[in-house]
Scaffold this motif. Structure first.
Motif, PDB file in Angstrom:
ATOM      1  N   HIS A 145      16.144   8.449  -7.194  1.00  0.00           N
ATOM      2  CA  HIS A 145      16.518   8.480  -5.680  1.00  0.00           C
ATOM      3  C   HIS A 145      17.917   8.817  -5.644  1.00  0.00           C
ATOM      4  CE1 HIS A 145      12.452   6.926  -4.889  1.00  0.00           C
ATOM      5  NE2 HIS A 145      12.439   6.111  -6.096  1.00  0.00           N
ATOM      6  N   SER A 174      14.668  12.415   9.969  1.00  0.00           N
ATOM      7  CA  SER A 174      14.125  11.022  10.129  1.00  0.00           C
ATOM      8  C   SER A 174      14.119  10.303   8.509  1.00  0.00           C
ATOM      9  CB  SER A 174      12.521  11.130  10.261  1.00  0.00           C
ATOM     10  OG  SER A 174      12.210  11.905  11.644  1.00  0.00           O
ATOM     11  N   LEU A 175      13.953  11.173   7.494  1.00  0.00           N
ATOM     12  CA  LEU A 175      14.089  10.839   6.347  1.00  0.00           C
ATOM     13  C   LEU A 175      15.388  10.110   6.180  1.00  0.00           C
ATOM     14  CD1 LEU A 175      12.189  12.991   4.174  1.00  0.00           C
ATOM     15  CD2 LEU A 175      11.325  10.739   4.818  1.00  0.00           C
ATOM     16  N   SER A 179      19.563   4.286  -0.640  1.00  0.00           N
ATOM     17  CA  SER A 179      18.988   3.862   0.811  1.00  0.00           C
ATOM     18  C   SER A 179      19.773   4.351   1.969  1.00  0.00           C
ATOM     19  CB  SER A 179      18.908   2.132   1.018  1.00  0.00           C
ATOM     20  OG  SER A 179      18.317   1.806   2.514  1.00  0.00           O
ATOM     21  N   SER A 183       8.329   0.735   3.317  1.00  0.00           N
ATOM     22  CA  SER A 183       6.934   0.891   3.201  1.00  0.00           C
ATOM     23  C   SER A 183       6.214   1.454   2.184  1.00  0.00           C
ATOM     24  CB  SER A 183       6.262   1.598   4.639  1.00  0.00           C
ATOM     25  OG  SER A 183       7.035   2.968   4.651  1.00  0.00           O
ATOM     26  N   TRP A 184       6.780   2.585   1.720  1.00  0.00           N
ATOM     27  CA  TRP A 184       6.293   3.420   0.533  1.00  0.00           C
ATOM     28  C   TRP A 184       6.350   2.383  -0.802  1.00  0.00           C
ATOM     29  CZ3 TRP A 184       2.494   6.412  -0.565  1.00  0.00           C
ATOM     30  CH2 TRP A 184       2.576   7.217  -1.580  1.00  0.00           C
ATOM     31  N   PHE A 188      11.508   9.971   1.090  1.00  0.00           N
ATOM     32  CA  PHE A 188      10.533   9.188   1.839  1.00  0.00           C
ATOM     33  C   PHE A 188      10.133   7.959   0.714  1.00  0.00           C
ATOM     34  CE2 PHE A 188       5.828   8.117   1.662  1.00  0.00           C
ATOM     35  CZ  PHE A 188       5.866   7.569   3.004  1.00  0.00           C
ATOM     36  N   SER A 189      10.108   8.145  -0.618  1.00  0.00           N
ATOM     37  CA  SER A 189       9.896   7.090  -1.645  1.00  0.00           C
ATOM     38  C   SER A 189      10.985   6.274  -1.912  1.00  0.00           C
ATOM     39  CB  SER A 189       9.952   7.770  -3.065  1.00  0.00           C
ATOM     40  OG  SER A 189      11.330   8.395  -3.471  1.00  0.00           O
ATOM     41  N   ASP A 190      12.253   6.133  -0.945  1.00  0.00           N
ATOM     42  CA  ASP A 190      12.893   5.193  -0.830  1.00  0.00           C
ATOM     43  C   ASP A 190      12.679   4.140   0.419  1.00  0.00           C
ATOM     44  OD1 ASP A 190      15.488   3.989  -1.608  1.00  0.00           O
ATOM     45  OD2 ASP A 190      16.482   4.655   0.068  1.00  0.00           O
ATOM     46  N   GLN A 191      11.661   4.434   1.230  1.00  0.00           N
ATOM     47  CA  GLN A 191      11.216   3.733   2.393  1.00  0.00           C
ATOM     48  C   GLN A 191      10.775   2.503   1.917  1.00  0.00           C
ATOM     49  OE1 GLN A 191      12.443   4.777   5.647  1.00  0.00           O
ATOM     50  NE2 GLN A 191      13.223   6.467   4.568  1.00  0.00           N
ATOM     51  N   HIS A 223      19.407   3.470   5.276  1.00  0.00           N
ATOM     52  CA  HIS A 223      19.095   2.637   6.560  1.00  0.00           C
ATOM     53  C   HIS A 223      20.011   2.077   7.424  1.00  0.00           C
ATOM     54  CE1 HIS A 223      14.804   3.072   5.139  1.00  0.00           C
ATOM     55  NE2 HIS A 223      15.034   2.283   4.438  1.00  0.00           N
ATOM     56  N   ASN A 226      16.042   7.072   9.507  1.00  0.00           N
ATOM     57  CA  ASN A 226      15.012   6.027   9.888  1.00  0.00           C
ATOM     58  C   ASN A 226      15.086   5.041   9.050  1.00  0.00           C
ATOM     59  OD1 ASN A 226      12.915   4.658  10.789  1.00  0.00           O
ATOM     60  ND2 ASN A 226      11.303   6.043   9.909  1.00  0.00           N
TER      61      ASN A 226
END
Length: 433
Positions: A14, A429-430, A18, A276-277, A271-274, A20, A433
């Motif tokens: 990654h 978004s990635l 993050s 939820s995933w 996305f894999s850092d979200q 965020h 978000n």
């Protein structure tokens, strides 16, 4: 912030960690992106009515002395030797070094210096991996040792860049979905399988196999289409408008798949850092690796499906074309580059120096830090993504006015504009978000 390499699944799989907490307003980011896309689309439709890019027929020739130095056997031999020496150094670290990416530079050399570093190297110097590729060098040495003179077998018709697309997917799977991508045993096995496969196929089809069959040769050559340095069709080394180089991208089978693997894998990396995933990976009854593999495959498939739908819509609006899929595939290259810069810049400038320090035995400095603060990093990422899409719009428009009648050229780009907006929404978004 980029995690320490002691956390290999996070730092190496990654690239930028993050996002965020990045201090940038999503509203302004999306508004600016949409404004840039719409303004560029409208301006091109009004002011750009004929094709202006000339592929490999354009460019200002560099001095003959410079070209002679670049093409000299001594220069090329030195570069091949450098690539082979670097590969041997990585191999020795994998064989003899500790199985700890915090103390062994080999994982960083593969995932940071090589995979990420090949992006700026190709943009600045052109398709450099053709000369540095140690497998090409080994193939030449083995051929000379065998004194082989019989002609090589022709490559299968329609093969194109499909092997490169498969190889890129395999590498991104190793980086993003394999159980332990930074372990020495995993890397040794992967390198052994890849090297053996490439050398066997090159022995069958000759050195030209590497042009499209070697994933990283094709990766470097694709990014080099946007380099200021290039070759004209007459072989002259030139300075050129990068759009001319992009326009000269061969419409080969597998080109769409190759670019979609780059786009889809980078999107999955983000996305894999979200959270939820991450929770899905930890709780999936299939296990982490199968779930991550399905996620990576779904991301690439989604990117490819959207592009194929766009190509079909363009054909309906503008009329039939013999190669609707490959005709505009080159416009995805700057988009992929924008995602690569946005996603991996921080990793390269922080973990790259650390990897070099470990390799030379001076890893006693302070923790690596990005030269940009959080605000600067966020701005760079948004600008990279948006710029990539705007460049894609320009490349697609020039190709459209060349292929289609004036009355249909602009209308035929509406599906492409919708695709660019969709990709932009997803990419930002990635990041935000």
């Amino acid at each position: 912030m980029v995690p320490h390499l002691a956390e290999p699944l996070t730092a190496l799989a990654h690239g930028i960690g993050s996002q965020h907490d990045l201090p940038i307003s999503p509203f302004y980011a999306f508004a600016g992106a949409f404004a840039a896309l719409f303004v560029s689309f409208l301006a091109l439709g009004l002011l750009w009515s004929t094709s202006r890019f000339h592929g490999d027929r354009s460019g200002r020739a560099l001095p003959v002395a410079l070209q002679r130095a670049a093409d000299a056997p001594t220069t090329r031999t030195a570069l091949r030797g450098l690539g082979l020496a670097a590969a041997l150094a990585v191999l020795l670290h994998l064989l003899l070094g500790p199985d700890d990416p915090a103390r062994n530079p080999a994982p960083g050399a593969v995932y940071v210096l090589f995979w990420v570093g090949l992006v700026p190297a190709s943009l600045l110097l052109g398709p450099v991996w053709r000369l540095l590729n140690p497998l090409r060098t080994l193939h030449r040495l083995l051929r000379r040792a065998r004194r082989r003179t019989d002609p090589d077998r022709p490559l299968p018709t329609g093969l194109g860049q499909w092997p490169a697309a498969a190889g890129l997917f395999a590498f991104t799977w190793l980086e993003l979905a394999a159980p332990d991508p930074a372990s020495t045993s995993t890397l040794l096995m992967a390198l052994a399988v890849y090297a053996t496969t490439q050398l066997v196929l090159a022995a069958r089809f000759g050195e030209r196999w590497f042009d499209d069959g070697d994933a990283f040769d094709a990766y470097s050559a694709l990014l080099a289409r946007l380099s200021l340095l290039g070759r004209r069709s007459d072989g002259r080394l030139v300075l050129r408008n990068p759009f001319h180089g992009l326009d000269a991208t061969p419409e080969r089978p597998g080109l769409v798949a190759t670019v979609c693997v780059l786009l889809g894998s980078t999107a999955y990396d983000g996305f894999s850092d979200q959270p939820s995933w991450i929770n899905t990976l930890q709780t999936s009854p299939l296990g982490r690796t199968p779930t991550a593999t399905l996620g990576l495959l779904a991301s690439v498939t989604l990117v490819a499906t959207l592009y194929c739908l766009c190509a079909a819509a363009t054909r309906l609006v503008s009329g039939p074309h013999p190669g609707p899929l490959t005709a505009f595939a080159h416009s995805l290259v700057p988009i992929a580059l924008g995602y690569l810069v946005a996603h991996y810049f921080s990793l390269l400038v922080t973990e790259g120096p650390r990897t070099v320090s470990m390799a030379v035995g001076t890893d006693n400095g302070p923790e690596p830090a990005s030269p940009l603060g959080p605000g600067g990093l966020a701005a760079l990422q948004v600008v990279a993504v948006v710029t990539g899409h705007v460049l894609g719009v320009v490349a697609a428009h020039d190709r459209s006015v060349r292929l289609f009648p004036p009355a249909k050229a602009v209308a035929g780009q509406l599906p492409l504009l919708a695709l660019m907006i969709t990709y932009t929404i997803g990419g930002l978004s990635l990041l935000l978000n």
